[in-house]
Design a protein around this motif. Structure first.
Motif, PDB file in Angstrom:
ATOM      1  N   ASN A  47       0.844  -1.261   0.061  1.00  0.00           N
ATOM      2  CA  ASN A  47       0.158  -0.115  -0.116  1.00  0.00           C
ATOM      3  C   ASN A  47       0.757   1.034  -0.095  1.00  0.00           C
ATOM      4  O   ASN A  47       2.018   1.302   0.545  1.00  0.00           O
ATOM      5  CB  ASN A  47      -0.713  -0.092   1.378  1.00  0.00           C
ATOM      6  N   TYR A  49       1.018   5.027   1.253  1.00  0.00           N
ATOM      7  CA  TYR A  49       0.418   6.226   2.257  1.00  0.00           C
ATOM      8  C   TYR A  49       0.997   7.577   1.982  1.00  0.00           C
ATOM      9  O   TYR A  49       2.017   7.757   1.354  1.00  0.00           O
ATOM     10  CB  TYR A  49       0.969   5.580   3.388  1.00  0.00           C
ATOM     11  N   ASP A  50       0.057   8.487   2.238  1.00  0.00           N
ATOM     12  CA  ASP A  50       0.753   9.884   2.114  1.00  0.00           C
ATOM     13  C   ASP A  50       1.628  10.243   3.173  1.00  0.00           C
ATOM     14  O   ASP A  50       1.793   9.435   4.183  1.00  0.00           O
ATOM     15  CB  ASP A  50      -0.762  10.893   1.874  1.00  0.00           C
ATOM     16  N   LYS A  51       1.653  11.797   3.146  1.00  0.00           N
ATOM     17  CA  LYS A  51       2.703  12.060   4.297  1.00  0.00           C
ATOM     18  C   LYS A  51       2.124  12.118   5.553  1.00  0.00           C
ATOM     19  O   LYS A  51       2.751  12.051   6.570  1.00  0.00           O
ATOM     20  CB  LYS A  51       3.262  13.493   3.963  1.00  0.00           C
ATOM     21  N   ASN A  52       0.623  12.053   5.469  1.00  0.00           N
ATOM     22  CA  ASN A  52      -0.092  11.803   6.933  1.00  0.00           C
ATOM     23  C   ASN A  52      -0.336  10.635   7.226  1.00  0.00           C
ATOM     24  O   ASN A  52      -1.396  10.327   8.278  1.00  0.00           O
ATOM     25  CB  ASN A  52      -1.153  12.949   6.601  1.00  0.00           C
ATOM     26  N   ASN A  53       0.243   9.741   6.382  1.00  0.00           N
ATOM     27  CA  ASN A  53       0.167   8.225   6.993  1.00  0.00           C
ATOM     28  C   ASN A  53      -1.538   7.662   6.522  1.00  0.00           C
ATOM     29  O   ASN A  53      -1.785   6.681   7.100  1.00  0.00           O
ATOM     30  CB  ASN A  53       0.324   8.049   8.371  1.00  0.00           C
ATOM     31  N   LYS A  54      -2.000   8.545   5.442  1.00  0.00           N
ATOM     32  CA  LYS A  54      -3.244   8.056   5.178  1.00  0.00           C
ATOM     33  C   LYS A  54      -3.059   7.282   3.847  1.00  0.00           C
ATOM     34  O   LYS A  54      -2.494   7.490   2.802  1.00  0.00           O
ATOM     35  CB  LYS A  54      -4.194   9.172   4.656  1.00  0.00           C
ATOM     36  N   ASP A  55      -3.884   6.100   3.854  1.00  0.00           N
ATOM     37  CA  ASP A  55      -3.912   5.083   2.577  1.00  0.00           C
ATOM     38  C   ASP A  55      -4.212   5.893   1.477  1.00  0.00           C
ATOM     39  O   ASP A  55      -5.430   6.517   1.425  1.00  0.00           O
ATOM     40  CB  ASP A  55      -5.004   3.975   3.006  1.00  0.00           C
ATOM     41  N   THR A  56      -3.738   6.202   0.464  1.00  0.00           N
ATOM     42  CA  THR A  56      -4.191   6.755  -0.748  1.00  0.00           C
ATOM     43  C   THR A  56      -4.848   5.942  -1.757  1.00  0.00           C
ATOM     44  O   THR A  56      -5.432   6.282  -2.819  1.00  0.00           O
ATOM     45  CB  THR A  56      -2.769   7.094  -1.583  1.00  0.00           C
TER      46      THR A  56
END
Length: 350
Positions: A47, A49-56
Motif C-alpha cells: 500500500n 500512504y501519503d505524508k499524513n500516513n493516510k492510505d492513498t
C-alpha cells in the motif's frame, strides 16, 4: 448527482481505424511497444500512504527480474518520447523509481515515476487502457483549453503525462481559507470560466478531485488557474448537468465563493469572455477540429439512451434545432461549436 455517477462503470470504447489514422497524423502514436496488460503482470505490491500516513488507495507494484528489465527499458523509452522526442541518449541517465497501480476509479491507471539520476529531478506519467471517448477529451483539451497536454497511444494502450497542480478537493479543504480576499475573487472568476469551458466542450464529471488548482507566482501576487485532469467523461453522459461543474456538491465551496465575491453581471461577463476565447480557438484550429468531428460523427462513444437524453436537454437549453437533429455525440459536439461560433464571421468549421 455525484452518487448516481458511482453506481456503474463507464464502458471503454475502442479506437477505430479513422481515429487511429488521425492520431498518427498528429504524432500521437507511440513507437514503443508498451501494453497496459504488460504492467498487470506484477508479482507483489504494498500500500502507498501519503505524508499524513493516510492510505492513498494506490499500491506500489513489483515485478520479477525478467519482467522488470524489459518494462523498465520500455518506460524509459516512453519518457524519452514524451519529453525529448525519442532521444535515446538520455535513457542511460534515467531510473524508474516506482510503478503504482490505482485500485479505484474508472480507468485503473498505472502511475510511473521516472527520475533523472544526474539532477534527481523526476516526472510522472500514466499508463491506461485506451478509450476513444477519453482520447477525444484529451484532443479537445489540447485544442480548446488554455493549456497543452501530452499523450501517446500504442494500439489499445494510452500513455498520458501527469498534470501538475493541487487537487481541487485538497485545495478547498486546506488552502482556500488562507487565500487573500483578492485571490478568492480571482479563483471565483477562474471557476466561472472553467465551468463554461467544460459545458461548451461537454467534458463531464468535474468533481473536485478531477481537476487541479495551479498557483502561478506573478510579481507580487499569486494567480490561480484551474485544469481538468480526468477526461473519461467526454460526451458520454445523457444528463446535461454532468457537464456543468457547478452542480456537483463537491464543488459547493467554489459556488459559495462565486456568490460571495462576484456580482451577477460579472459572472455573465466572464462567461462571455470564455465563449469568445473558445470561438477564436475553434477558428484557429478549424481544419483539425473538422477532421476530428468527422471521425467522431461516425463513432460510438456512448449509449443511444444517453445520446437521446443529452440532445433533447441541450435543445431545451438553447432552442437550437441542430441539437435535436443530432444522430451522434459527434453531431452534438458540432452543434455546440456552431452555437458558440455563430457570431464570428468566416468560421465555417461545421
Amino acid at each position: 448527482m455525484s452518487e448516481n455517477l458511482m453506481f456503474y462503470k463507464k464502458p471503454s470504447y475502442p479506437i477505430n481505424d479513422a481515429l487511429a489514422e488521425y492520431l498518427d497524423r498528429y504524432e500521437r502514436t507511440s513507437k514503443v511497444s508498451m501494453f497496459y496488460d504488460d504492467l498487470l503482470r506484477f508479482s507483489g505490491s504494498i500500500n502507498v500512504y501519503d505524508k499524513n500516513n493516510k492510505d492513498t488507495l494506490w499500491i506500489r507494484v513489483y515485478y520479477s527480474e525478467f519482467d522488470r528489465n524489459e518494462i523498465d527499458l520500455n518506460l524509459k523509452k516512453i519518457y524519452s518520447l514524451l519529453h525529448s522526442d525519442g532521444n535515446s541518449e538520455i535513457i542511460q541517465y534515467l531510473n524508474v523509481d516506482a510503478i503504482d497501480y490505482c485500485t479505484f476509479g474508472n480507468s485503473k491507471p498505472f502511475r510511473v515515476k521516472v527520475r533523472n539520476i544526474l539532477n534527481d529531478n523526476y516526472v510522472h506519467f500514466y499508463i491506461k487502457k485506451a478509450d476513444a471517448s477519453r482520447i477525444y477529451g484529451l484532443e479537445f483539451e489540447e485544442i480548446l483549453s488554455p493549456d497543452k497536454i501530452n499523450f501517446l497511444v500504442y494500439k489499445d494502450t494510452l500513455i498520458e503525462e501527469h498534470i501538475i497542480g493541487i487537487p481541487g478537493d485538497v485545495f478547498m479543504e486546506t488552502l482556500l481559507q488562507n487565500c487573500t480576499e483578492m485571490e478568492k475573487s480571482q479563483i471565483a472568476k477562474e471557476f466561472v470560466k472553467f465551468n463554461e469551458r467544460c459545458m461548451i466542450r461537454l467534458l463531464g464529471d468535474m468533481r473536485a478531485y478531477n481537476y487541479v488548482i495551479v498557483p502561478i507566482h506573478d510579481f507580487d501576487q499569486v494567480v490561480y488557474k484551474i485544469r481538468a485532469i480526468d477526461f473519461d467523461q467526454q460526451c458520454y453522459e445523457g444528463n446535461f448537468k454532468v457537464y456543468r461543474p457547478q452542480f456537483f456538491k463537491e464543488n459547493a465551496p467554489m459556488i459559495n465563493l462565486i456568490k460571495e465575491k462576484l456580482e451577477e453581471r460579472s459572472i455573465f461577463q466572464y462567461k462571455d469572455e470564455e465563449r469568445a476565447i473558445m470561438a477564436k480557438r475553434i477558428h484557429s484550429a478549424e481544419n483539425r477540429i473538422r477532421k476530428l468531428l468527422q471521425i467522431m460523427r461516425h463513432d460510438t462513444i456512448s449509449s443511444q439512451e444517453n445520446l437521446n437524453q443529452l440532445k433533447m436537454e441541450l435543445y431545451r437549453y438553447t432552442n437550437d434545432v441542430n441539437f435535436k437533429n443530432a444522430q451522434s455525440m459527434g453531431n452534438i459536439m458540432g452543434a455546440a461549436f456552431a452555437f458558440i461560433t455563430r457570431n464570428f464571421k468566416n468560421t465555417n468549421v461545421l
